[in-house]
Motif scaffolding. Structure first.
Motif, PDB file in Angstrom:
ATOM      1  N   UNK A   1     -38.646  32.780  15.048  1.00 15.21           N
ATOM      2  CA  UNK A   1     -37.575  32.709  15.831  1.00 15.21           C
ATOM      3  C   UNK A   1     -36.076  33.036  15.550  1.00 15.21           C
ATOM      4  N   UNK A   2     -35.964  31.775  14.419  1.00 10.30           N
ATOM      5  CA  UNK A   2     -35.023  31.440  13.979  1.00 10.30           C
ATOM      6  C   UNK A   2     -34.700  33.127  13.102  1.00 10.30           C
ATOM      7  N   UNK A   3     -35.439  33.687  12.592  1.00  9.63           N
ATOM      8  CA  UNK A   3     -35.470  34.435  11.686  1.00  9.63           C
ATOM      9  C   UNK A   3     -35.460  36.625  12.086  1.00  9.63           C
ATOM     10  N   UNK A   4     -35.625  35.925  13.760  1.00 14.57           N
ATOM     11  CA  UNK A   4     -35.094  37.514  14.841  1.00 14.57           C
ATOM     12  C   UNK A   4     -34.054  37.096  15.041  1.00 14.57           C
ATOM     13  N   UNK A   5     -33.355  35.956  14.918  1.00 11.42           N
ATOM     14  CA  UNK A   5     -32.587  35.558  16.197  1.00 11.42           C
ATOM     15  C   UNK A   5     -31.099  35.638  14.943  1.00 11.42           C
ATOM     16  N   UNK A   6     -30.988  35.367  14.005  1.00 15.73           N
ATOM     17  CA  UNK A   6     -29.916  35.067  12.575  1.00 15.73           C
ATOM     18  C   UNK A   6     -29.875  35.838  11.334  1.00 15.73           C
ATOM     19  N   UNK A   7     -29.486  35.354  10.527  1.00 21.90           N
ATOM     20  CA  UNK A   7     -29.932  36.464   8.857  1.00 21.90           C
ATOM     21  C   UNK A   7     -30.305  34.919   8.328  1.00 21.90           C
ATOM     22  N   UNK A   8     -31.253  34.264   8.551  1.00 18.75           N
ATOM     23  CA  UNK A   8     -31.336  32.478   8.013  1.00 18.75           C
ATOM     24  C   UNK A   8     -30.631  32.779   6.212  1.00 18.75           C
ATOM     25  N   UNK A   9     -31.015  33.610   5.419  1.00 21.90           N
ATOM     26  CA  UNK A   9     -31.017  33.466   3.723  1.00 21.90           C
ATOM     27  C   UNK A   9     -29.568  33.155   4.129  1.00 21.90           C
ATOM     28  N   UNK A  10     -28.245  34.623   4.505  1.00 28.52           N
ATOM     29  CA  UNK A  10     -26.992  34.193   4.878  1.00 28.52           C
ATOM     30  C   UNK A  10     -26.461  32.363   4.902  1.00 28.52           C
ATOM     31  N   UNK A  11     -27.313  32.064   6.320  1.00 31.42           N
ATOM     32  CA  UNK A  11     -26.851  31.227   6.713  1.00 31.42           C
ATOM     33  C   UNK A  11     -27.397  30.002   5.598  1.00 31.42           C
ATOM     34  N   UNK A  12     -28.192  29.757   5.087  1.00 29.18           N
ATOM     35  CA  UNK A  12     -28.894  29.139   4.337  1.00 29.18           C
ATOM     36  C   UNK A  12     -28.141  28.780   3.236  1.00 29.18           C
ATOM     37  N   UNK A  13     -27.650  30.075   2.793  1.00 28.00           N
ATOM     38  CA  UNK A  13     -26.140  30.313   2.232  1.00 28.00           C
ATOM     39  C   UNK A  13     -25.327  29.669   1.561  1.00 28.00           C
ATOM     40  N   UNK A  14     -24.985  30.355   2.741  1.00 24.48           N
ATOM     41  CA  UNK A  14     -23.203  29.425   3.326  1.00 24.48           C
ATOM     42  C   UNK A  14     -23.608  28.149   2.950  1.00 24.48           C
ATOM     43  N   UNK A  15     -24.555  27.708   3.699  1.00 33.54           N
ATOM     44  CA  UNK A  15     -24.642  26.030   3.723  1.00 33.54           C
ATOM     45  C   UNK A  15     -24.380  25.826   2.834  1.00 33.54           C
ATOM     46  N   UNK A  16     -25.137  25.612   1.751  1.00 30.88           N
ATOM     47  CA  UNK A  16     -25.698  24.671   0.356  1.00 30.88           C
ATOM     48  C   UNK A  16     -23.951  25.484  -0.464  1.00 30.88           C
TER      49      UNK A  16
END
Ligand code: C2E
Ligand code: CA
Ligand code: CA
Length: 576
Positions: A262-277
């Motif tokens: 559901x995370x994958x369907x709701x947001x751009x997970x790779x982009x989000x995590x990359x921005x976090x790191x």
């Protein structure tokens, strides 16, 4: 879809049904809602035209009933139909079977069945709009249940919905009030006892509900489109912890986070995590990504693209709960993951299923190793399970036998007492692993040889280490989980290591003197620098609750001198 226009639309139906009920008060009536489960997917699979034809057939059928019997029928758009009919099981069943027959003309797939919700009308009934809504709520109760396709609205359903509504409210407030946090559960190398990484598991501490476990709120949030709000909060908190460890030069141990489909369907997970790191100046190896097997089984384009993108950013991906759902060994070939987590159901072995269970794990572990996929067993609770895993060559484990999930502060303390080790595979992004066919082949061979050597050593020795006879540097490569005094491996100086062993009374008092005088760098250097190749001492070492005769063997290479000062140290229990 002109024909469906002949059924009442929403506002017409609400009015007509109300008038109808006002003039038919004496009988027992109900409102039914009719939907086709996964109708959108039906359109995707069989085409929009087939979807339209199906809707038209249903409309014509309901219209015929309306014309013949006078029961009002409505089409509220999409695949949502409503009728006001006598509260009669046979009639409802007949409607169900007829519509099922229409679907069957296109597909025998069990995933596309009609679903009927029923609101039984009593004397004191609410508005028709509310009754329609309740009928539909009842039908949502049986979604995904292939055996039960007709569901009656009950007060239990209402209570459940109210409970969920309250939960939704409390979660929203809880997120604003920082009531959510995460615990950490170590994953261990079960041979050395070292920690290889930690998993972040969310926890909710609510002023009125108390301590709520994820099993109670995660699936609910997933179904209500709220999981990303919680997960992004947790991921951020995890990165903050990693950043603080990095800043204070404390621990360099990766943490894995859980990512829902559901995370994958709701947001751009790779982009989000990359921005976090980037935000926290972390390298991607520090954040491992756990995705459940069901996500891979669905094999959707979006999941595949997410995984590719995560790899491009250098993240390592773990397939969580492997074996719990639809996966097959075959699927492993195609799934682009770096590490497998063997679902905890596998190791719940009892006397009845023992042989079969062991064989299954054995095939999974072998397949994983052939594919160069490290494997971590989840939910290890007993020594019996651990020994079984060892016999199957499954080295990495997570579970209550080692550690329960714990608050971050406790995990930090733990890291000062238990050694942690870098597990090459875990830290290597898969792009490097799969660099070229040749290198992955070489790796395959190397891994299988390493595994055989490892197996021999793991089975036959308590400690395997190397010792530098010049600097006294002492590096433990393998350590039996039954040995007491785990923290002692943090000691990398052989002299201090021995002092700790002796002061913790791990050597029997009768043998302590022998140990103290012979097992020293000076004494060993004299012996090995003068040409001896092997040497062994026997003493009683504590193993579990008792002292067992133990041999400590030292082995030198071809030559042993100031330029080649390393020797191998192997400790065996003479009972094994
Ligand atoms: P999971 O990812 O498979 O996590 C393992 C679960 O097993 C955890 O339950 C853990 O506490 C429990 N466990 C660990 N060792 C043992 C053991 O030896 N025996 C038994 N019986 N259980 C053990 P927990 O913390 O209740 O989490 C349940 C599930 O909720 C997780 O399963 C994961 O799928 C999900 N979850 C937890 N935190 C998050 C999160 O932050 N985000 C998302 N999306 N899902 C999460
Ligand atoms: Ca997990
Ligand atoms: Ca799991």
């Amino acid at each position: 879809m002109s024909i469906t226009n002949m059924l009442y639309n929403r506002s017409e139906f609400l009015k007509i049904a109300q008038d109808f009920l006002d003039t038919h008060v004496s009988s027992d009536w109900c409102i039914i809602s009719i939907d086709i489960e996964r109708f959108k997917l039906f359109n995707n699979w069989y085409g929009q035209e087939a979807g339209d034809i199906l809707l038209q057939k249903i409309s014509q059928y309901l219209l015929r009933i309306q014309q013949m019997k006078g029961f009002p029928a409505g089409h509220f758009g999409g695949d949502h139909f409503f009728m006001c009919i006598p509260n009669n099981n046979n009639l409802i069943n007949m409607i169900y079977q007829t519509i099922r027959g229409y679907i069957g003309e296109h597909s025998n797939n069990e995933g596309f069945l009609p679903i009927i919700g029923v609101y039984q009308i009593s004397e004191q009934h609410p508005d028709v709009a509310i009754m329609c809504n309740n009928a539909q709520l009842a039908s949502s109760e049986v979604k995904g249940n292939f055996n039960k396709r007709i569901c009656y609205f009950t007060n239990d359903i209402m209570n459940q919905l109210e409970k969920e509504q309250n939960l939704l409210h409390d979660v929203t407030v809880g997120l604003e009030n920082n009531e959510f946090t995460f615990y950490l559960q170590p994953k261990c190398n079960s041979i050395t006892g070292a920690i290889v990484s930690m998993e972040a598991l969310s926890r909710w501490i609510n002023p009125t509900r108390g301590f709520v476990s994820p099993g109670e709120f995660i699936p609910f949030l997933e179904n209500n489109g709220m999981i990303a709000a919680l997960d992004t909060y947790i991921w951020d908190a995890v990165c903050q912890t990693l950043a603080s460890w990095k800043k204070d030069k404390l621990y360099v141990i990766p943490i894995s986070i859980n990512v829902s489909v559901a995370d994958i369907e709701a947001i751009n997970v790779p982009e989000y995590l990359f921005n976090l790191i980037r935000k926290y100046h972390l390298s991607p190896e520090m954040l491992l990504v756990e995705i459940t097997e069901t996500a891979f089984a669905e094999n959707s384009i979006i999941v595949r693209e997410t995984i590719d993108k995560l790899h491009q950013y250098g993240f390592c991906i773990l397939m969580d709960d492997f074996g719990s759902g639809y996966s097959s060994l075959n699927m492993l070939k195609d799934a682009n993951v770096d590490i497998l987590k063997l679902d905890m159901n596998f190791i719940e072995i009892n006397q009845k299923n023992r042989q079969k269970g062991i064989q299954i794990i054995d095939s999974i572990v072998n397949m994983a190793h052939k594919l160069n996929l490290p494997i971590i067993a989840e939910g290890v609770e007993t020594l019996d399970q651990l020994e079984m895993l060892h016999s199957l060559n499954c080295v990495y484990a997570q579970g209550y036998y080692f550690f329960k999930p714990m608050p971050v502060a406790d995990a930090e303390y733990l890291l000062t007492t238990v050694p942690y080790e870098k597990y090459d595979h875990i830290h290597k992004p898969s792009l490097e692993i799969n660099d070229a066919a040749v290198s992955s082949n070489e790796q395959l061979i190397e891994t299988s040889v390493t595994h055989s050597i490892f197996k021999i050593l793991a089975e036959n020795s308590l400690v395997l280490a190397r010792l530098n006879l010049v600097t006294a540097e002492f590096e433990i490569l393998k350590r039996d989980y039954r040995l007491l005094g785990r923290g002692i491996e943090l000691e990398h100086n052989f002299t201090s290591y021995n002092e700790k062993i002796l002061s913790a009374n791990l050597v029997h008092p009768d043998d302590a003197e022998l140990y103290r005088s012979r097992v020293t760098v000076e004494s060993l250097r004299n012996i090995f620098f003068n040409g001896k190749k092997q040497l062994s001492y026997v003493f009683h070492r504590r193993l579990g609750n008792s002292f067992v005769p133990t041999s400590m063997k030292f082995i030198a290479g071809h030559k042993c001198d100031n330029n080649s000062p390393w020797i191998v140290v192997i400790v065996h229990s003479m009972y094994d």
